[in-house]
Write a protein that holds these residues in place. Structure first.
Motif, PDB file in Angstrom:
ATOM      1  N   LEU A 119       0.838  -1.096  -0.041  1.00  0.00           N
ATOM      2  CA  LEU A 119       0.086  -0.161  -0.006  1.00  0.00           C
ATOM      3  C   LEU A 119       0.828   1.046  -0.029  1.00  0.00           C
ATOM      4  O   LEU A 119       1.910   1.281   0.575  1.00  0.00           O
ATOM      5  CB  LEU A 119      -1.056  -0.081   1.208  1.00  0.00           C
ATOM      6  CG  LEU A 119      -1.816  -1.271   1.467  1.00  0.00           C
ATOM      7  CD1 LEU A 119      -2.420  -1.314   2.709  1.00  0.00           C
ATOM      8  CD2 LEU A 119      -2.966  -1.162   0.487  1.00  0.00           C
ATOM      9  N   HIS A 120       0.509   2.332  -0.534  1.00  0.00           N
ATOM     10  CA  HIS A 120       1.211   3.582  -0.862  1.00  0.00           C
ATOM     11  C   HIS A 120       0.849   4.360   0.539  1.00  0.00           C
ATOM     12  O   HIS A 120      -0.319   4.497   0.773  1.00  0.00           O
ATOM     13  CB  HIS A 120       0.881   4.171  -2.119  1.00  0.00           C
ATOM     14  CG  HIS A 120       1.392   3.557  -3.246  1.00  0.00           C
ATOM     15  ND1 HIS A 120       2.681   3.961  -3.713  1.00  0.00           N
ATOM     16  CD2 HIS A 120       1.083   2.728  -3.957  1.00  0.00           C
ATOM     17  CE1 HIS A 120       2.935   3.370  -4.681  1.00  0.00           C
ATOM     18  NE2 HIS A 120       1.818   2.498  -5.052  1.00  0.00           N
ATOM     19  N   LEU A 121       1.730   4.774   1.225  1.00  0.00           N
ATOM     20  CA  LEU A 121       1.472   5.771   2.135  1.00  0.00           C
ATOM     21  C   LEU A 121       1.605   7.185   1.617  1.00  0.00           C
ATOM     22  O   LEU A 121       2.491   7.548   0.679  1.00  0.00           O
ATOM     23  CB  LEU A 121       2.921   5.443   3.428  1.00  0.00           C
ATOM     24  CG  LEU A 121       3.019   4.432   4.006  1.00  0.00           C
ATOM     25  CD1 LEU A 121       4.336   4.271   4.600  1.00  0.00           C
ATOM     26  CD2 LEU A 121       1.933   4.247   5.179  1.00  0.00           C
ATOM     27  N   GLN A 122       0.739   8.262   2.269  1.00  0.00           N
ATOM     28  CA  GLN A 122       0.336   9.171   1.901  1.00  0.00           C
ATOM     29  C   GLN A 122       1.437  10.333   2.437  1.00  0.00           C
ATOM     30  O   GLN A 122       1.940   9.983   3.601  1.00  0.00           O
ATOM     31  CB  GLN A 122      -0.991   9.730   2.052  1.00  0.00           C
ATOM     32  CG  GLN A 122      -2.010   9.008   1.209  1.00  0.00           C
ATOM     33  CD  GLN A 122      -3.474   9.520   1.616  1.00  0.00           C
ATOM     34  OE1 GLN A 122      -3.579  10.687   1.884  1.00  0.00           O
ATOM     35  NE2 GLN A 122      -4.237   8.614   1.247  1.00  0.00           N
ATOM     36  N   GLY A 123       1.629  11.173   1.623  1.00  0.00           N
ATOM     37  CA  GLY A 123       2.859  12.306   2.279  1.00  0.00           C
ATOM     38  C   GLY A 123       2.074  13.507   2.839  1.00  0.00           C
ATOM     39  O   GLY A 123       2.961  14.192   3.323  1.00  0.00           O
ATOM     40  N   SER A 124       0.883  13.635   2.887  1.00  0.00           N
ATOM     41  CA  SER A 124       0.397  14.540   3.534  1.00  0.00           C
ATOM     42  C   SER A 124       0.481  14.691   5.022  1.00  0.00           C
ATOM     43  O   SER A 124       0.801  13.937   5.743  1.00  0.00           O
ATOM     44  CB  SER A 124      -1.480  14.339   3.379  1.00  0.00           C
ATOM     45  OG  SER A 124      -1.762  13.084   4.151  1.00  0.00           O
ATOM     46  N   GLU A 125       0.591  16.030   5.561  1.00  0.00           N
ATOM     47  CA  GLU A 125       0.830  16.187   6.863  1.00  0.00           C
ATOM     48  C   GLU A 125      -0.264  15.841   7.787  1.00  0.00           C
ATOM     49  O   GLU A 125      -1.362  16.337   7.526  1.00  0.00           O
ATOM     50  CB  GLU A 125       1.077  17.584   6.929  1.00  0.00           C
ATOM     51  CG  GLU A 125       2.588  18.218   6.494  1.00  0.00           C
ATOM     52  CD  GLU A 125       3.371  17.591   7.395  1.00  0.00           C
ATOM     53  OE1 GLU A 125       3.530  17.224   8.738  1.00  0.00           O
ATOM     54  OE2 GLU A 125       4.614  17.137   6.740  1.00  0.00           O
ATOM     55  N   PHE A 126      -0.223  15.094   8.775  1.00  0.00           N
ATOM     56  CA  PHE A 126      -0.947  14.674   9.757  1.00  0.00           C
ATOM     57  C   PHE A 126      -1.007  15.444  10.852  1.00  0.00           C
ATOM     58  O   PHE A 126       0.366  15.894  11.289  1.00  0.00           O
ATOM     59  CB  PHE A 126      -0.685  13.123  10.180  1.00  0.00           C
ATOM     60  CG  PHE A 126      -1.764  12.623  11.267  1.00  0.00           C
ATOM     61  CD1 PHE A 126      -3.037  12.308  10.514  1.00  0.00           C
ATOM     62  CD2 PHE A 126      -1.597  12.273  12.467  1.00  0.00           C
ATOM     63  CE1 PHE A 126      -4.195  11.877  11.288  1.00  0.00           C
ATOM     64  CE2 PHE A 126      -2.746  11.910  13.142  1.00  0.00           C
ATOM     65  CZ  PHE A 126      -3.950  11.606  12.682  1.00  0.00           C
ATOM     66  N   PRO A 127      -1.892  15.787  11.557  1.00  0.00           N
ATOM     67  CA  PRO A 127      -1.711  16.851  12.902  1.00  0.00           C
ATOM     68  C   PRO A 127      -0.844  16.162  13.914  1.00  0.00           C
ATOM     69  O   PRO A 127      -0.822  15.058  14.090  1.00  0.00           O
ATOM     70  CB  PRO A 127      -3.026  16.974  13.578  1.00  0.00           C
ATOM     71  CG  PRO A 127      -4.026  16.580  12.337  1.00  0.00           C
ATOM     72  CD  PRO A 127      -3.181  15.561  11.491  1.00  0.00           C
ATOM     73  N   ARG A 128       0.146  17.251  14.376  1.00  0.00           N
ATOM     74  CA  ARG A 128       0.946  16.327  15.341  1.00  0.00           C
ATOM     75  C   ARG A 128       0.417  15.909  16.547  1.00  0.00           C
ATOM     76  O   ARG A 128      -0.452  16.275  17.269  1.00  0.00           O
ATOM     77  CB  ARG A 128       1.932  17.748  15.885  1.00  0.00           C
ATOM     78  CG  ARG A 128       2.851  18.109  14.907  1.00  0.00           C
ATOM     79  CD  ARG A 128       3.841  19.071  15.632  1.00  0.00           C
ATOM     80  NE  ARG A 128       4.427  18.457  16.742  1.00  0.00           N
ATOM     81  CZ  ARG A 128       5.641  18.524  17.145  1.00  0.00           C
ATOM     82  NH1 ARG A 128       6.601  19.411  16.506  1.00  0.00           N
ATOM     83  NH2 ARG A 128       6.057  17.988  18.122  1.00  0.00           N
ATOM     84  N   MET A 129       0.805  14.513  16.551  1.00  0.00           N
ATOM     85  CA  MET A 129       0.235  13.753  17.646  1.00  0.00           C
ATOM     86  C   MET A 129       1.058  13.084  18.610  1.00  0.00           C
ATOM     87  O   MET A 129       0.768  12.216  19.232  1.00  0.00           O
ATOM     88  CB  MET A 129      -0.721  12.573  17.040  1.00  0.00           C
ATOM     89  CG  MET A 129      -2.050  12.928  16.353  1.00  0.00           C
ATOM     90  SD  MET A 129      -3.060  13.964  17.195  1.00  0.00           S
ATOM     91  CE  MET A 129      -3.631  12.856  18.664  1.00  0.00           C
ATOM     92  N   ASP A 130       2.331  13.756  18.605  1.00  0.00           N
ATOM     93  CA  ASP A 130       3.252  13.276  19.867  1.00  0.00           C
ATOM     94  C   ASP A 130       2.822  14.061  20.867  1.00  0.00           C
ATOM     95  O   ASP A 130       3.651  14.028  22.195  1.00  0.00           O
ATOM     96  CB  ASP A 130       4.665  13.610  19.278  1.00  0.00           C
ATOM     97  CG  ASP A 130       4.832  15.197  18.832  1.00  0.00           C
ATOM     98  OD1 ASP A 130       3.762  15.898  18.650  1.00  0.00           O
ATOM     99  OD2 ASP A 130       5.998  15.701  18.936  1.00  0.00           O
ATOM    100  N   LYS A 131       1.818  14.863  21.123  1.00  0.00           N
ATOM    101  CA  LYS A 131       1.634  15.694  22.509  1.00  0.00           C
ATOM    102  C   LYS A 131       0.146  15.728  22.541  1.00  0.00           C
ATOM    103  O   LYS A 131      -0.693  15.549  21.545  1.00  0.00           O
ATOM    104  CB  LYS A 131       2.257  17.055  22.110  1.00  0.00           C
ATOM    105  CG  LYS A 131       3.783  17.088  22.176  1.00  0.00           C
ATOM    106  CD  LYS A 131       4.248  18.309  21.867  1.00  0.00           C
ATOM    107  CE  LYS A 131       5.741  18.297  21.730  1.00  0.00           C
ATOM    108  NZ  LYS A 131       6.519  17.920  22.876  1.00  0.00           N
TER     109      LYS A 131
END
Length: 257
Positions: A119-131
């Motif tokens: 499957l192809h991973l999209q390069g779109s920015e995901f909201p920062r979820m490290d915090k």
């Protein structure tokens, strides 16, 4: 650099299905219409959000190579395609090992029969979820009354995987999100009806570490007050048996003799 790890078929399917419950469906915001995957502290982290809720899962993996970091974003259609292949089956089939390899934007899953799905991973920015928001599990829960979408809150029940797990809901104020934790693998965020959609750039505290069983944010258990001695049920008065009255025996009169 590539990342590889092993995970059972059932664990991967359950993780994706659970996180997908919280993923966005609004095509005008494509960067949240799917799941974000990363390796955090030696575990697979899968996150879905629709801006009003967040569902984050941390799952153990085996034979991990490649270190920690973001793997990429799988769109909703790609996740559905993968689930068609790996979910279901007998208990033995669910325990079958899968090998996952992520390299050059490709998320590849290989089963025991060497069947592959890429499957192809999209390069779109995901909201920062490290915090997470400034409301953490360590804050004092002082909110007595709050307004919430019951349908949204009910979806958190799908994150309960084991019969012994319980849902812990932490409410601090009517203007801050609810935090929901289940076991040591799931962390959810639920916005209140009066609140605005989640503003990801305001996150200030690591969230994945809150899923650790040794989390310092866990409040100490309070000793339950000693229960009063149970009162023995009142004894019922014995039921008196009323003897049936016997009809008097009529004696024949002398005249009848």
């Amino acid at each position: 650099m590539s990342t590889t790890f092993g995970i059972s078929r059932g664990d991967l399917a359950r993780t994706l299905n659970t996180a997908l419950k919280f993923a966005g469906k609004d095509d005008t915001i494509p960067m949240i219409c799917g799941l974000d995957l990363s390796i955090h502290d030696g575990k697979l982290a899968v996150v879905g959000t629709d801006r009003y809720r967040v569902g984050a899962i941390r799952m153990d993996v085996k034979e991990l190579t490649g270190g920690s970091g973001r793997l990429g974003f799988l769109g909703r259609d790609a996740v559905a395609k993968l689930l068609k292949v790996i979910q279901g089956g007998t208990a033995g089939q669910k325990r079958e090992p899968l090998m996952v390899r992520v390299e050059l934007g490709i998320f590849e899953v290989v089963d025991v029969d060497n069947t592959r799905i890429a499957l192809h991973l999209q390069g779109s920015e995901f909201p920062r979820m490290d915090k997470i928001p400034s409301t953490t599990l360590g804050d004092e829960a002082t909110c007595g009354t709050f307004h919430i979408n019951p349908d949204f809150l009910a979806d958190f029940r799908f994150a309960k995987w084991n019969s012994g797990d319980s849902m812990r809901v932490h409410a601090v104020s009517p203007h801050k999100p609810l935090l929901v934790t289940i076991g040591d693998y799931f962390l959810g965020i639920q916005m209140l009806i009066r609140g605005n959609p989640i503003e990801f750039d305001e996150f200030i505290a690591p969230w994945l570490d809150l899923l650790s069983p040794e989390s310092p944010t866990s409040a100490p258990r309070k000793k339950a007050p000693a229960k009063a001695a149970a009162k023995s049920p009142a004894k019922r008065a014995p039921t008196k048996r009323v003897a049936a009255k016997r009809a008097p025996v009529k004696r024949a009169s002398k005249a009848a003799k």
